[in-house]
Structures are given as structure tokens and as C-alpha cells.
Design a protein around this motif. Structure first.
Motif, short mmCIF file in Angstrom:
data_model
loop_
_atom_site.label_atom_id
_atom_site.label_comp_id
_atom_site.label_asym_id
_atom_site.label_seq_id
_atom_site.Cartn_x
_atom_site.Cartn_y
_atom_site.Cartn_z
N PHE A 399 0.82 -1.20 0.00
CA PHE A 399 0.00 0.00 0.00
C PHE A 399 0.86 1.26 0.00
CE2 PHE A 399 -2.40 3.36 2.10
CZ PHE A 399 -3.54 3.39 1.32
N ALA A 400 2.00 1.23 0.74
CA ALA A 400 2.87 2.41 0.78
C ALA A 400 3.43 2.71 -0.60
CB ALA A 400 4.00 2.18 1.78
N HIS A 401 3.82 1.67 -1.34
CA HIS A 401 4.36 1.87 -2.69
C HIS A 401 3.30 2.46 -3.62
CE1 HIS A 401 6.50 1.22 -6.42
NE2 HIS A 401 5.48 0.47 -6.87
N ARG A 402 2.10 1.90 -3.58
CA ARG A 402 1.04 2.37 -4.47
C ARG A 402 0.52 3.75 -4.05
NH1 ARG A 402 -2.63 -2.96 -5.96
NH2 ARG A 402 -0.89 -4.40 -6.33
N SER A 403 0.59 4.09 -2.76
CA SER A 403 0.15 5.41 -2.29
C SER A 403 0.97 6.51 -2.91
CB SER A 403 0.22 5.50 -0.77
OG SER A 403 -0.71 4.63 -0.17
N MET A 404 2.28 6.28 -3.05
CA MET A 404 3.14 7.30 -3.65
C MET A 404 2.74 7.55 -5.11
SD MET A 404 6.85 6.26 -2.07
CE MET A 404 7.63 7.61 -2.93
N ILE A 405 2.36 6.49 -5.82
CA ILE A 405 1.94 6.63 -7.22
C ILE A 405 0.63 7.41 -7.31
CG2 ILE A 405 1.27 5.36 -9.29
CD1 ILE A 405 3.07 3.08 -8.36
N CYS A 406 -0.28 7.16 -6.35
CA CYS A 406 -1.60 7.80 -6.38
C CYS A 406 -1.60 9.18 -5.76
CB CYS A 406 -2.62 6.91 -5.66
SG CYS A 406 -2.90 5.32 -6.48
N GLY A 407 -0.50 9.60 -5.15
CA GLY A 407 -0.47 10.92 -4.55
C GLY A 407 -1.13 11.00 -3.19
N PHE A 408 -1.24 9.86 -2.47
CA PHE A 408 -1.82 9.86 -1.14
C PHE A 408 -0.81 10.40 -0.13
CE2 PHE A 408 -4.70 6.06 -2.35
CZ PHE A 408 -5.62 6.94 -2.88
N PRO A 409 -1.30 10.85 1.06
CA PRO A 409 -0.36 11.25 2.12
C PRO A 409 0.57 10.10 2.47
CG PRO A 409 -2.60 11.95 2.64
CD PRO A 409 -2.71 11.07 1.45
N THR A 410 1.83 10.43 2.72
CA THR A 410 2.83 9.41 3.05
C THR A 410 3.25 9.46 4.51
OG1 THR A 410 4.56 10.92 2.30
CG2 THR A 410 3.68 9.37 0.68
N GLU A 411 2.97 10.56 5.22
CA GLU A 411 3.35 10.69 6.62
C GLU A 411 2.16 11.18 7.41
OE1 GLU A 411 6.67 13.26 6.97
OE2 GLU A 411 8.05 11.96 5.83
N TRP A 412 2.00 10.65 8.64
CA TRP A 412 0.90 11.05 9.51
C TRP A 412 1.19 10.66 10.94
CZ3 TRP A 412 0.23 7.57 5.41
CH2 TRP A 412 0.25 6.21 5.75
N GLY A 413 0.50 11.32 11.85
CA GLY A 413 0.59 10.95 13.26
C GLY A 413 -0.40 9.86 13.59
N SER A 414 -1.59 9.98 13.05
CA SER A 414 -2.62 8.97 13.27
C SER A 414 -3.65 9.06 12.16
CB SER A 414 -3.29 9.15 14.63
OG SER A 414 -3.93 10.42 14.68
N LEU A 415 -4.41 7.97 12.02
CA LEU A 415 -5.47 7.90 11.02
C LEU A 415 -6.78 7.53 11.70
CD1 LEU A 415 -3.57 5.81 8.30
CD2 LEU A 415 -3.91 8.27 8.30
N ALA A 416 -7.89 7.84 11.04
CA ALA A 416 -9.21 7.47 11.53
C ALA A 416 -10.14 7.32 10.34
CB ALA A 416 -9.77 8.49 12.50
N VAL A 417 -11.15 6.48 10.49
CA VAL A 417 -12.13 6.24 9.44
C VAL A 417 -13.43 6.92 9.81
CG1 VAL A 417 -13.47 4.51 8.20
CG2 VAL A 417 -11.07 4.06 8.74
#
Length: 778
Positions: A399-417
Motif C-alpha cells: 500500500f505504501a508503494h502504491r500510495s506514492m503513485i496515487c499521490g496519497f499522504p505518506t506521513e501522519w501521526g494517526s489515522l481514523a475512518v
């Protein structure tokens, strides 16, 4: 080599085409440019003239109406003063020196501020008129001849454009009069007196002369289409046919602002007009079309000269450039032959440029199609990646590799749905088959409202709209507030624009993307709490179990009930009653020991409900409440006392004032409709209940509003209106009393006589004997 080519092959086809094309491309644009320049210049000159005339008319209108409105305001202030009110109740002559001096000061004050040329205060009942210079009996004053005409006017205040005043040297000077019937709020149609002020027409003419350009003529038509400010009537007679057309457009088409062409002395003339409903006047500006377009002739001459010069230059340059351009085109043609198997050669019937065009068009079309396909599929690819993440089909590294291709955030303190679901479509303008379309609209709103650098791509999953939000905060309490604010923003905007209720569940924070599956299930679990807490909730997973407890559920129910009572009190009783419910709301929070982390949630929920009330009434939160009534200001408060005061001052008081203004406007409109019904149906069985049914109001509410606006009940007003008509008929007709009773819809003559005697103090017969005009004639 080049010379032998020219001798052996002749002039290449492309060079011939280029030479002809160069001549055409040089000549046609010049001709088109010249024609276009002349047309555009003519149209621009006409348009600018129209805009200038329209602005000039608007300025003139504003200046004249400002002068007239200022005089109207001073007239109303003077007529409603205690001095004028008391003076109209008694005979006024030179013996009442103090009272005369007070009235004179008032008239002089109006003259000093408005430059009036005449002023009259008239008491018809006591037969006196006071001017700027004297107090005389009305019966001996020339103004009395005009009063019979003024009495017939339907308005209490109007402007007379056709009267004359006598100047000091005995020469008649034209004037425009402001006529006001006294008192302002009459109990009968017959006025007791008049207040008249006159403005010299020269004052209006000076304004027109100041605003009129040298080439044009500005004049004003009154509500009857007469030009009343021009001293030379023969001069303005030539505009009469066009004036009639202007009035026809205003009356039949409702065009209060416009332009038209007319003929004045066999010359085309542009007429600009501007009609105002304030006094029914029409401001007209006439300008000769020939003078307006004289400047464009210079452009036509200049364009013609430029045509000849440019055509000569183009001819020479076309021959030189065409010869030199062939060599690079040939090399480029040979270079691109490998692109396609179907290559056009020099002798194939097509020129080299056409072959190049076909090859580049083919390449460009294929590249454009490929680019469009990539763009269309990229957004779907990003959503597909998130769907695979929720399905648990991706590893952390993948997912980290594909996130860079899609332009998603790469760094964060926390996530939530954040998972959103539509509560219900019942009692809305939507149907069940609209749910998917609404979800798609909410999906687009989430993409626009939540910044791209703080989220992954929102997705639609089953009947939910799901978004993963990232944050750099570390404090859990701050994280909850941040996620709640995001959810509240989305929820409020959905309600504002789509008018549907939604609920949002928030998961616990996580850092590994592979935990998104667990977080999604947590947000769904939080949404299930709607079964206890109702629709329109925003709930964090950590708070769910506490909220679902018996005590917490009771607390929430009590707060929700108190919240609704507060809103209803604000609607019906105003801020004072709402403040008592606010204190009850705060008391519940204190007595139930609501958790500190939950306290801001309840406060923001209450703020959101009050925002919703403003939107329901058609208002804007920003305009009604201002900047201080925001969530950020609420979060700055540290004590319950400060919070309570903030609610009272920044929310309840402005909303109460806003609702009161809406009610006052509505009350006045409702009362006017009831009065109109009484005037139309006085001769039939008309009741408060019947009026309420026709106007779609409850009778009790309608009766309360009518009495508040008119000062009397519905039945008293109906009796007053009928007795008023009876008195008029008794005075001015020979109708039998029984016929009057029947015409006023009384059940019998006895009932009519009883009510008439109760209201008037005498029987109808006695009233006719004392007041009947017909009896006096006999």
C-alpha cells in the motif's frame, strides 16, 4: 542542386499553395479586420453612449428623488410634531401668538433645509391656512380651489406637477408641490387638513442642465406622460410621438429602463429612458444618432488606407517567404515518412504539408486518447486501491508503494475512518431510488470539503460513504475534536445543500494502514448506536459503550428533549424563555456528570441545532450571528458560566431578534390580507374562521395577529367597517334603513339599529336627520 530541382520539377505544389495561401491570409484578415473594426467601433460607440446616458439618467433620478425624499421626510417630521397635532384641534389666528411662532419656526426650518418656495399648513375644519408669511382664513385664500382636487387623490402624500404659485413681483413661476393629507393615519377618508410645500421647477431644471451633455437633451415626463419642466412647450412637442412609444413600453411591457430610436425633425435620434415607481416620473435623454456615430468615420478612412499598404507588403513577403520555406518542409516531410506506411509523396497528388498534417494528427489523436484513458482510470484506480485496503487485500509495504503513485499522504501521526450513512428519506423531497444519487453527491462533497492533503480518496462502500482522514495531532482529546469537526462540517453541508439527515461514525485512531479494516468496522459499530440515540448523530467508537449505557441514554434523551424545548421556546416566546431552557440544559450536564470529553460534543450539537434553525428560516448564519458565534469561539471557553453567557449573547439574542423581524413582516402582511377580505365580503357572511380557512391559518392565531396589527378584534373591525358604510349611505343616499341593513348582511333591521345605536350613540334615522345631505337640500 536547388536550381536543377526548380528546372526539372517546376514549382512544387506546396509552394504554389503556400504562395496563394499567403496572399489570401494577408488580404482576407485585413478586409475582415477593417470591416470588423468599423462595426465594432460603431457598436461600441453606441453601447458606450447608451451606458453613459443610462448612468446620467440614474444620477439625475437619484439626485431629484433625494431632494424630494428629503422634503417628504421633513414634511412627515413636521406634520407629526406635537405643535402641528395640537394646532389642528383648534382655531388659529394672530391671537395665538406663541402657537403661530412655533408653527412658523417649523415652516422656516423646512424652507431653510430644502429651499422650498412656498409652504402651507391648512386646517379645513377650523378654516385657517398658515403660509410662510401669514395666517389667514382658508375661505379667503386662493389655495382653497386646489384642495377639492387634492382631497380626491387616493394617496395621503403625493406630488403635484401642474400647480402655479404667485411670486412677489406678481409674475407666475411654475412649481412642483408636495401635498400631504392630515392626519397621516386618518380614521376617515375625509382629511382634516393639508401640509403643502412647493419646490420651484427651476430647481429641477438646474439639475437637468447640469447633467445634460452638449449634444443631447434631457427632460422628465410625469406619470401622465406630460413634460412639465420644459418652459418652451413648442420645442418639446417634437418628442411627443416618441414619448407615447416610451409610455406604451413601460405600461404594456413593464420595461422601466430601455432604449429606442425615434425620428425628430427627420433625424434618427436615440432615446434613453428610465421610469421610477417612486413618483411615476420618466427620465428621458435624447441624442442624435448622426452625432453619435460621427467619430466612426475616421476609423473607416484609416482602415481603408491600411488595407492598401498592408496588401502591397503582404504580396512581396509572400513571394520571398514561400520560396524559402519549401526546403525545411521537405526535410521534415522526409523525416516523418517512417511514422506511417501510408506516406504521401511529392508526386502523389498531395502536398507535403498535407501529409505532415495527417501524420501529426494521427499521432496527436492517439496520444490524446491514451492520456484521457489514463486520467479517467486514475481516479478509479485510487478508489480501487482504498477498496482493496478495506477488503484486507494489501500489505503495509504494498500500500505504501502504491500510495506514492496515487499521490496519497505518506506521513501522519494517526489515522481514523469516518463512515457516513443517510438516515432516512422519509418526509423529504427524495424517493428511495434517489439514495444512490444522493450518496454520489455526498461522495463529491466529501472530496471537496476535506482537503486532499489530509485524507485518502473517499469511497462508496455498500450504502456508506467512507473516508480515511489523517492528522499530525498526538493528544487523544484533540484528535477526537478534530475528527468530530470534520464530521460536523460534512454533516452540516449535506443538510444545507441536500436537505437530508445523515449520521457519521468515527473509528479509533490507528497508525498502520492495514488496521483500516478494523477501523472501518468500528465506525460501522458506532453508527449502530442510532437505534438508541436517534438520527443525525456523530459518534466516536470510544464513546459508544458509555453512551449506550442506561444512564447515558437517559441523559442524552433528556438533553435532546431539552434542546427541542429550547428551540421551540425561541421560535414562539423569544430569547427570555429560551434562556430558561438553556439553564435547564446546562443543569442536566452538571447533574448527570457528563464526561469532560463529551461536554464539547453536546455543546457543538446544540450550536448545530441553532444553526439549523437559522437555515430553516431562510437566513445565513454568517449574516444573522456574525463571526463570534462559531465553533472556534465556543472551544475557547473554559467554564460553564462563560459558555452559558456566550450562548445567550451570541446565539439566542441575535436569533430571537431575527425571528421577531420575520414575525413582524408576516403579521403586517396577514393583517392586510384580512382587511382586504373584509372590504370585499362585508355584504356576506364573513367570519374569522372563514378568513382563517381561506388564508390557511389557525383562527386563534389569525385573530391574535389581526388585533396586534389593527388594535381591535376581527368582529369589532367588521362592525366598524359596516357602520362606516352605513353612515355614508345614510348621509348621501335615500336608501331605506331596511335595505341598508340587508346590504350589510344583518339578519334583521332591529339587529342593525341596535348595533348602530351602540356604536354611533343614536339610531340610523336620527343620524340621517342630523347629517343627511339630501335632507338639507329639501
Amino acid at each position: 542542386m536547388l536550381a536543377s530541382f526548380w528546372k526539372g520539377r517546376g514549382i512544387p505544389k506546396y509552394m504554389k499553395l503556400l504562395l496563394i495561401f499567403s496572399l489570401l491570409i494577408g488580404a482576407l484578415p485585413v478586409l475582415a479586420l477593417g470591416t470588423y473594426s468599423y462595426i465594432v467601433a460603431t457598436n461600441d460607440a453606441e453601447q458606450k453612449t447608451k451606458e453613459s446616458q443610462s448612468q446620467l439618467l440614474a444620477q439625475t433620478q437619484n439626485r431629484i428623488e433625494q431632494m424630494m425624499k428629503s422634503l417628504e421626510l421633513m414634511s412627515i417630521q413636521f406634520s407629526t410634531s406635537s405643535t402641528v397635532t395640537l394646532s389642528l384641534r383648534e382655531v388659529l389666528d394672530v391671537t395665538n401668538l406663541a402657537q403661530v411662532q412655533d408653527l412658523s419656526k417649523g415652516l422656516y426650518g423646512v424652507q431653510a433645509l430644502s429651499n422650498i418656495s412656498e409652504g402651507y399648513l391648512i386646517d379645513i375644519e377650523h378654516d385657517w391656512v398658515m403660509s410662510l408669511t401669514s395666517v389667514v382664513p382658508l375661505s379667503r385664500h386662493p389655495i382653497r380651489e386646489q384642495l377639492s382636487i387634492y382631497e380626491k387623490q387616493p394617496s395621503n402624500m403625493f406630488w403635484d406637477t401642474g400647480s402655479l404659485i404667485a411670486t412677489g413681483n406678481g409674475v407666475a413661476d411654475e412649481t412642483v408641490r408636495l401635498v400631504q393629507k392630515l392626519p397621516i393615519m386618518p380614521l376617515t377618508q375625509q382629511p382634516r387638513g393639508f401640509l403643502i410645500f412647493g419646490l420651484p421647477k427651476s430647481q429641477f431644471q438646474n439639475i437637468l442642465l447640469q447633467k445634460t451633455e452638449e449634444l443631447g437633451h434631457m427632460y422628465v415626463l410625469d406619470r401622465y406622460g406630460n413634460e412639465f419642466l420644459e418652459p418652451n412647450k413648442e420645442e418639446t412637442a417634437k418628442y411627443n410621438p416618441t414619448n407615447a412609444r416610451i409610455l406604451d413600453k413601460i405600461q404594456q411591457n413593464g420595461e422601466s429602463i430601455g432604449f429606442l430610436y425615434g425620428s425628430v425633425g427627420n433625424k434618427a435620434t436615440l432615446f434613453s429612458y428610465r421610469h421610477t415607481d417612486y413618483n411615476g416620473w420618466t427620465y428621458v435623454y435624447a441624442l442624435s444618432a448622426q452625432e453619435m456615430r460621427s467619430q466612426t468615420r475616421k476609423i473607416a478612412i484609416g482602415t481603408l488606407i491600411a488595407h492598401v499598404v498592408i496588401l502591397l507588403i503582404v504580396g512581396v513577403l509572400a513571394w520571398i517567404i514561400s520560396r524559402r520555406m519549401y526546403s525545411p518542409i521537405k526535410r521534415l516531410n522526409e523525416l516523418t515518412m517512417a511514422v506511417s506506411a501510408n506516406v504521401a509523396t511529392i508526386g502523389s497528388g498531395k502536398d507535403e504539408f498535407s501529409s505532415l498534417e495527417e501524420r501529426f494528427r494521427s499521432l496527436f489523436s492517439k496520444g490524446q486518447q491514451l492520456n484521457q484513458q489514463v486520467q479517467d482510470q486514475f481516479a478509479q484506480l485510487k478508489e480501487f486501491l482504498i477498496l482493496k485496503l478495506f477488503a484486507g487485500q494489501l500489505t503495509e509495504s504494498d500500500f505504501a508503494h502504491r500510495s506514492m503513485i496515487c499521490g496519497f499522504p505518506t506521513e501522519w501521526g494517526s489515522l481514523a475512518v469516518l463512515t457516513l450513512q443517510i438516515d432516512t428519506l422519509q418526509d423529504t423531497r427524495y424517493r428511495s431510488h434517489d439514495r444512490d444519487l444522493l450518496l454520489f453527491a455526498i461522495h463529491n462533497m466529501a472530496s471537496e470539503l476535506i482537503p486532499a492533503d489530509t485524507r485518502f480518496s473517499p469511497v462508496l462502500l455498500n450504502q456508506y460513504q467512507v473516508t480515511i482522514i489523517k492528522s499530525d495531532l498526538t493528544d487523544e482529546g484533540e484528535l477526537k475534536q478534530y475528527y468530530f469537526a470534520m464530521a460536523e462540517l460534512l454533516k452540516s453541508k449535506v443538510h444545507q445543500y441536500l436537505e437530508v439527515s445523515v449520521s457519521i461514525g468515527i473509528s479509533r485512531s490507528f497508525t498502520r494502514t492495514t488496521d483500516a479494516v478494523r477501523a472501518y468496522n468500528e465506525s460501522l459499530e458506532a453508527l449502530k448506536s442510532r437505534i438508541y440515540l436517534g438520527h443525525g448523530i456523530i459518534l466516536h467508537y470510544d464513546d459508544m459503550h458509555a453512551e449506550l449505557g442506561e444512564t447515558a441514554t437517559a441523559t442524552y434523551s433528556q438533553l435532546k428533549w431539552t434542546e427541542e424545548q429550547l428551540v421551540q421556546a425561541l421560535k414562539l416566546s423569544g430569547p427570555d424563555k429560551a434562556e430558561s431552557w438553556l439553564e435547564s440544559y446546562m443543569s442536566v450536564l452538571t447533574e448527570r456528570n457528563v464526561a469532560v470529553n463529551d461536554y464539547p460534543l453536546f455543546m457543538m450539537q446544540l450550536v448545530s441545532r441553532l444553526y439549523q434553525l437559522v437555515h430553516e428560516k431562510g437566513g445565513s448564519v454568517q449574516q444573522v450571528l456574525g463571526e463570534n458565534a462559531s465553533y472556534s469561539e465556543l472551544m475557547k471557553l473554559n467554564t460553564m458560566e462563560d459558555t452559558s453567557e456566550w450562548f445567550k449573547n451570541e446565539l439566542l439574542a441575535p436569533i430571537g431578534e431575527y425571528l421577531t423581524q420575520l414575525d413582524e413582516i408576516q403579521y403586517e402582511s396577514i393583517a392586510n390580507k384580512v382587511v382586504k377580505l373584509i372590504e370585499e365580503k362585508y355584504n356576506r357572511d364573513i367570519t374569522l374562521e372563514g378568513c382563517a380557512a381561506e388564508l390557511n391559518f389557525h383562527p386563534v392565531y389569525l385573530g391574535r395577529v389581526f388585533k396586534k396589527e389593527t388594535g381591535m378584534s376581527f368582529s369589532d373591525y367588521l362592525i366598524e367597517f359596516r357602520i362606516k358604510l352605513a353612515k355614508e349611505w345614510l348621509k348621501n343616499t335615500t336608501m331605506k334603513i331596511s335595505d341598508i341593513s340587508e346590504k350589510l348582511n344583518y339578519s334583521n333591521t332591529t339587529a342593525f339599529i341596535r348595533i348602530f345605536r351602540k356604536v354611533v350613540g343614536m339610531t340610523p334615522g336620527q343620524y340621517r336627520e342630523q347629517n343627511g345631505n339630501i335632507n338639507r337640500k329639501h
